[in-house]
Design a protein around this motif. Structure first.
Motif, PDB file in Angstrom:
ATOM      1  N   LYS A  14      -1.161  -0.323   1.372  1.00 14.21           N
ATOM      2  CA  LYS A  14      -0.709   1.050   1.087  1.00 14.21           C
ATOM      3  C   LYS A  14       0.037   1.150  -0.227  1.00 14.21           C
ATOM      4  N   ARG A  16       0.768   1.636  -4.287  1.00 14.14           N
ATOM      5  CA  ARG A  16       0.283   1.369  -5.632  1.00 14.14           C
ATOM      6  C   ARG A  16      -0.935   0.430  -5.653  1.00 14.14           C
ATOM      7  N   LYS A  19      -4.125   2.273  -4.682  1.00 15.72           N
ATOM      8  CA  LYS A  19      -4.529   3.196  -5.743  1.00 15.72           C
ATOM      9  C   LYS A  19      -5.215   2.426  -6.878  1.00 15.72           C
ATOM     10  N   LYS A  20      -4.592   1.326  -7.302  1.00 17.31           N
ATOM     11  CA  LYS A  20      -5.164   0.514  -8.385  1.00 17.31           C
ATOM     12  C   LYS A  20      -6.495  -0.106  -7.957  1.00 17.31           C
ATOM     13  N   GLU A  23      -9.237   2.486  -8.119  1.00 14.66           N
ATOM     14  CA  GLU A  23      -9.588   2.746  -9.528  1.00 14.66           C
ATOM     15  C   GLU A  23     -10.544   1.654 -10.036  1.00 14.66           C
ATOM     16  N   LYS A  36      -9.034  10.516  -1.490  1.00 16.39           N
ATOM     17  CA  LYS A  36      -8.329  11.236  -2.550  1.00 16.39           C
ATOM     18  C   LYS A  36      -7.602  12.471  -2.040  1.00 16.39           C
TER      19      LYS A  36
END
Length: 219
Positions: A14, A16, A19-20, A23, A36
């Motif tokens: 969960k 950062r 998210k990385k 990406e 998202k």
């Protein structure tokens, strides 16, 4: 009749790291629009077209989901992999979330790390601390597990030193502490369930190789 492709399931840490990771996945053509939506209450997000499923978990739980096969693949910090010690394959360094696991304390504590005396070590990572002091330094220490601000321990006299993650070192400096010894470098890693690696070898190695290409280009 063609064998139906099973879903590959990913457990992501969960925040950062997740998210990385997403990406990075998007750079190799793997996206998950459902993830998202900030208001989504879903626990499992699916990409039907690629037969992929994703769920978010707390860092220390990711290796557990992967070991037991509830997830085929996980993305988690190396500190968690080391601490949890699960039966999983660590297969790829994603190169982000870089930091170091260090022994820290006031400068005056440096001479107490020479292995001769019993000192107290406060940490969120008792497994890593124990391995470092007992197996690498051959120093007997008393390890105290804490869950909150580890920097407080030497300041209030609970422990002589701490074992903690250091990113910039600014929190240490603000509290009059320094890095005394570096244990290891850390970053986000991909882990795989050993059975999944055998059963879905082609899909997983293909995915890893595409990820590796992107990381190499960026590096």
């Amino acid at each position: 009749m063609e064998k139906e492709t099973r879903y590959l399931t990913f457990a992501l840490t969960k925040g950062r790291l997740a998210k990385k990771t997403m990406e990075l996945f998007e750079q190799i053509g793997i996206s998950c629009e459902e993830m998202k939506d900030p208001d989504s209450r879903k626990l499992i997000f699916v990409n039907e077209e690629l037969k992929l499923r994703f769920f978010l978990a707390k860092g220390p739980d990711v290796p557990t989901y992967v070991e037991y096969g509830a997830a085929d693949i996980g993305v988690v910090g190396r500190d968690t992999i080391q601490e949890e010690g699960r039966k999983i394959h660590e297969v790829l360094d994603l190169g982000f979330g870089k930091c170091r696991m260090c022994v820290c304390g006031p400068e005056s504590a440096r001479q107490r790390l020479n292995g001769q005396e019993l000192i107290r070590v406060a940490t969120k990572y008792p497994g890593i601390a124990k391995d470092y002091f007992y197996n690498r330094k051959n120093q007997t220490v008393e390890i105290i597990k804490l869950n909150g601000s580890i920097e407080l321990a030497p300041i209030v006299g609970l422990a002589e030193v701490i074992v903690d993650i250091v990113e910039t070192g600014s929190t240490l400096r603000e509290n009059g502490l320094v890095v005394l010894e570096e244990i290891c470098e850390l970053s986000a890693r991909v882990v795989v369930n050993p059975v999944s690696m055998r059963m879905e070898n082609e899909r997983i190695t293909g995915l890893l190789s595409r990820l590796n290409d992107v990381i190499t280009q960026e590096g």
